[in-house]
Design an enzyme around this catalytic site. Structure first.
Site, mmCIF file in Angstrom:
data_model
loop_
_atom_site.group_PDB
_atom_site.id
_atom_site.type_symbol
_atom_site.label_atom_id
_atom_site.label_comp_id
_atom_site.label_asym_id
_atom_site.label_seq_id
_atom_site.Cartn_x
_atom_site.Cartn_y
_atom_site.Cartn_z
ATOM 1 N N ARG A 227 0.816 -1.248 0.036
ATOM 2 C CA ARG A 227 0.149 -0.044 -0.056
ATOM 3 C C ARG A 227 1.038 1.166 -0.025
ATOM 4 O O ARG A 227 1.930 1.452 0.720
ATOM 5 C CB ARG A 227 -0.957 0.050 1.345
ATOM 6 C CG ARG A 227 -2.109 -0.875 1.281
ATOM 7 C CD ARG A 227 -3.074 -0.491 0.092
ATOM 8 N NE ARG A 227 -4.322 -1.445 -0.074
ATOM 9 C CZ ARG A 227 -4.373 -2.610 -0.778
ATOM 10 N NH1 ARG A 227 -3.307 -2.687 -1.712
ATOM 11 N NH2 ARG A 227 -5.386 -3.016 -1.001
ATOM 12 N N GLU A 256 -2.021 7.938 -4.720
ATOM 13 C CA GLU A 256 -2.613 7.110 -5.736
ATOM 14 C C GLU A 256 -4.310 7.820 -6.176
ATOM 15 O O GLU A 256 -4.225 8.070 -7.284
ATOM 16 C CB GLU A 256 -3.102 5.972 -5.193
ATOM 17 C CG GLU A 256 -2.667 4.610 -6.162
ATOM 18 C CD GLU A 256 -2.736 3.370 -5.367
ATOM 19 O OE1 GLU A 256 -3.725 2.757 -5.679
ATOM 20 O OE2 GLU A 256 -1.831 3.065 -4.936
ATOM 21 N N HIS A 284 -0.929 0.303 -9.823
ATOM 22 C CA HIS A 284 -1.726 -0.569 -8.855
ATOM 23 C C HIS A 284 -2.237 -1.880 -9.517
ATOM 24 O O HIS A 284 -3.527 -2.136 -9.338
ATOM 25 C CB HIS A 284 -2.853 0.030 -8.169
ATOM 26 C CG HIS A 284 -3.091 -0.585 -6.720
ATOM 27 N ND1 HIS A 284 -3.642 0.094 -5.692
ATOM 28 C CD2 HIS A 284 -3.277 -2.103 -6.416
ATOM 29 C CE1 HIS A 284 -3.960 -1.000 -4.673
ATOM 30 N NE2 HIS A 284 -3.684 -2.019 -5.249
#
Ligand code: 3PG
Length: 310
Positions: A227, A256, A284
């Protein structure tokens, strides 16, 4: 039992659950508030990460029997509150661990052998050999933090590259034929490559910061497919600038969801990484193969059917 699926997943989920007598309704666009208004009609939720199932949500949905997360990360769910109400939580990291492991190896080979840079040069008519000498994985010590599904799958792939794999995990006695468990201090002493395979929790938020990096004894490559918020981006930028970090493979970013507009003024650290030859950044997609889409769905269906009969 009526189940609400809040994200688009492989169709086998609704096909197989419907065949077993469940009613599966799809809703991939309602907002948080709109979902809350109708949640009383359902006994189960299937979700990826579109809607946060926070304390407020779960307090109003305390009748739910289960929440099934198609994927690994559960940071969008208030686990404590869900457990307090006896809501069963299910996730499916077994479905995308292989994809994540291949992504790690792929990004590392590209970074360490300058493959993207060299390919782009050749496509632009530039033929440089000396400048594009690579760095071999063979003989390196690969340090994993978090030895769950993703960490283990990555260690397994790397064992074929003649890499020594060590890992640190908060659970004891996890060593296997692919990797040896060590203390965090030993990992920081020995690792040539550091790869994160941990969930995002209050304990792992900004785990990799200036202090952590200063304790790494060697210059090292950094890989993050976990993450974005496990890493303090500013600390990585400083470490790339100082030469401590030789290069970074990032499939996840601290920023992100933030807009890439106004990058110059608003997000210098992200801009630095996007401009740097020493960073590879992907959107991702580590757990995002054609195969993992199907495997994630199958794992979640099997787990739901193990615990719940209609
Ligand atoms: O946690 C996961 O399984 C992956 O990071 C994918 O997450 P997503 O479902 O939010 O895309």
């Amino acid at each position: 039992m009526k189940i609400l699926q809040l994200d688009k997943n492989h169709p086998l989920i609704s096909e197989q659950l419907t065949a077993k007598g469940f009613v599966v309704e799809e809703d991939h666009s309602s907002t948080y508030d709109e979902v809350l208004e109708k949640i009383i009609d359902y006994q189960g939720i299937i979700i990826r990460s579109r809607i946060p199932l926070d304390k407020n949500f779960l307090t109003k949905a305390s009748h739910l029997k289960f929440i099934a997360r198609v994927g690994a990360g559960m940071e969008n769910i208030d686990i404590e509150t869900a457990e307090k109400f006896g809501i069963k939580l299910i996730n499916s990291p077994e479905g995308n661990r292989d994809s994540v492991a291949e992504h790690v190896v792929g990004m590392l080979l590209i970074l360490m052998n300058r493959l993207l840079i060299a390919s782009n040069e050749v496509k632009n008519g530039i033929w440089k050999r000396e400048e594009n000498r690579g760095d071999e994985l063979l003989g390196k010590t690969f340090g994993i933090i978090g030895y769950g599904n993703m960490g283990k799958a990555t260690a397994k792939r790397l064992s074929g590259f003649g890499v020594k794999v060590i890992f640190h995990d908060i659970l004891p006695n996890l060593s296997d034929e692919f990797a040896t468990q060590v203390s965090l201090e030993e990992l920081q002493k020995r690792a040539d490559i550091l790869s994160l395979h941990i969930p995002l929790t209050s304990e792992t938020h900004y785990l990799i910061d200036e202090e952590f990096i200063s304790k790494m004894e060697k210059n090292f490559y950094f890989v993050n497919t976990a993450r974005g918020k496990n890493l303090k981006t500013k600390a990585l930028v400083q470490a790339i600038e100082s030469g401590k970090v030789l290069g970074a493979c990032l499939d996840v970013l601290e920023y992100e969801k933030s807009s890439f507009e106004n990058l110059e003024t608003e997000n210098q650290d992200l801009k630095y990484l996007l401009d740097s030859e020493k960073a590879i950044v992907t959107p991702h997609i580590g757990g995002w193969t054609h195969q993992s889409k199907e495997k994630l769905a199958q794992v979640i269906v099997d787990k739901i059917l193990t615990d719940f009969k209609n």
